[in-house]
Write a protein that holds these residues in place. Structure first.
Motif, short mmCIF file in Angstrom:
data_model
loop_
_atom_site.label_atom_id
_atom_site.label_comp_id
_atom_site.label_asym_id
_atom_site.label_seq_id
_atom_site.Cartn_x
_atom_site.Cartn_y
_atom_site.Cartn_z
N ASN A 181 13.73 23.97 16.13
CA ASN A 181 15.06 24.79 15.15
C ASN A 181 16.11 24.90 16.16
O ASN A 181 17.20 26.03 16.84
N ARG A 182 17.45 24.31 15.20
CA ARG A 182 18.97 24.23 16.03
C ARG A 182 19.65 25.42 15.79
O ARG A 182 20.67 25.07 16.40
N SER A 183 18.98 25.81 14.82
CA SER A 183 19.74 27.33 15.27
C SER A 183 19.71 28.43 15.84
O SER A 183 20.12 29.31 15.88
N ASN A 184 18.78 27.84 16.50
CA ASN A 184 18.47 28.72 18.13
C ASN A 184 19.50 28.49 18.99
O ASN A 184 18.86 29.57 20.04
N HIS A 185 20.06 27.57 19.04
CA HIS A 185 21.02 27.14 19.83
C HIS A 185 21.85 27.13 20.16
O HIS A 185 22.89 26.44 19.17
N LEU A 186 23.02 26.76 21.59
CA LEU A 186 24.07 27.59 21.65
C LEU A 186 25.06 26.09 21.46
O LEU A 186 25.92 26.23 21.09
N PHE A 187 24.13 25.23 22.07
CA PHE A 187 24.41 23.57 21.82
C PHE A 187 23.39 23.06 20.98
O PHE A 187 22.02 22.82 21.64
N PHE A 188 23.98 21.96 20.41
CA PHE A 188 23.04 20.73 20.60
C PHE A 188 23.17 19.88 21.36
O PHE A 188 21.61 18.87 22.15
N ASP A 189 24.12 18.89 21.99
CA ASP A 189 23.82 18.50 23.24
C ASP A 189 24.33 18.91 24.54
O ASP A 189 24.70 20.44 24.37
N GLY A 190 24.74 18.24 25.68
CA GLY A 190 25.17 18.05 26.26
C GLY A 190 26.63 18.86 26.42
O GLY A 190 27.46 19.04 28.17
N GLY A 191 26.87 18.75 25.44
CA GLY A 191 28.55 18.53 25.53
C GLY A 191 29.51 19.12 23.94
O GLY A 191 30.43 19.42 23.87
N HIS A 192 28.30 19.48 22.85
CA HIS A 192 28.89 19.68 21.51
C HIS A 192 27.92 21.01 21.37
O HIS A 192 26.81 21.27 21.01
N PRO A 193 28.95 21.70 20.59
CA PRO A 193 27.97 22.93 19.98
C PRO A 193 27.14 22.59 19.43
O PRO A 193 27.18 21.81 18.03
N ALA A 194 25.96 23.66 19.12
CA ALA A 194 25.87 23.81 17.76
C ALA A 194 26.38 24.04 16.25
O ALA A 194 26.69 24.21 16.24
N ASP A 195 25.76 23.76 15.25
CA ASP A 195 26.11 23.45 13.91
C ASP A 195 26.13 25.39 13.74
O ASP A 195 27.35 25.77 13.32
N VAL A 196 24.91 25.96 14.70
CA VAL A 196 25.78 27.14 14.31
C VAL A 196 26.44 27.79 15.00
O VAL A 196 28.01 29.25 14.47
N THR A 197 27.05 27.47 15.67
CA THR A 197 27.71 28.36 16.88
C THR A 197 29.49 27.47 16.11
O THR A 197 30.26 27.69 16.32
N ASN A 198 29.37 26.11 15.16
CA ASN A 198 30.49 26.04 15.10
C ASN A 198 30.90 26.82 13.47
O ASN A 198 31.69 26.74 13.51
N SER A 199 30.16 27.16 13.20
CA SER A 199 30.09 28.07 11.80
C SER A 199 30.76 29.56 12.53
O SER A 199 31.35 29.64 11.83
N ILE A 200 30.25 30.02 13.72
CA ILE A 200 30.53 31.30 13.66
C ILE A 200 31.74 31.28 14.54
O ILE A 200 33.28 31.93 14.68
N MET A 201 32.12 29.86 15.15
CA MET A 201 34.03 29.35 15.53
C MET A 201 35.09 29.72 14.73
O MET A 201 35.97 30.00 14.42
N GLY A 202 34.44 28.34 13.63
CA GLY A 202 35.40 28.81 12.79
C GLY A 202 35.69 29.84 11.17
O GLY A 202 36.29 29.95 11.28
#
Length: 96
Positions: free
Chosen positions: A27-48
């Protein structure tokens, strides 16, 4: 977002990219980061959304993207706009 201290995919210790043969969380939407340096899609959506419609200059300065979108090509970035921005927060480095 429930997981803020580990990436969705497995990385090498201290690495930022996912391992080629590594697993990915279910469940990717539960994570703040996708990998060690990139925000997950949900994080990018919130910041956008925050950058687009934020009323606080601590998110966008001197204007939100929504405010900039209301300006047309004949509008100039003049003293009126600068004055408006300075009244919102005269010191963006010390935003409240």
């Amino acid at each position: 977002i429930e997981v803020i201290d580990e990436a969705c995919c497995k990385t090498e210790a201290g690495g930022s990219s996912c391992l080629v043969d590594g697993s990915v969380c279910s469940n990717r939407s539960n994570h703040l980061f996708f990998d060690g340096g990139h925000p997950a899609d949900v994080t990018n959506s919130i910041m956008g959304r925050m950058a687009y419609s934020a009323n606080l200059t601590s998110y966008t300065y001197p204007f939100s993207i929504q405010r900039l979108a209301t300006l047309n090509s004949t509008t100039t970035f003049n003293s009126t706009l600068l004055n408006e921005a300075s009244h919102e927060n005269p010191d963006p480095m010390n935003a409240q």
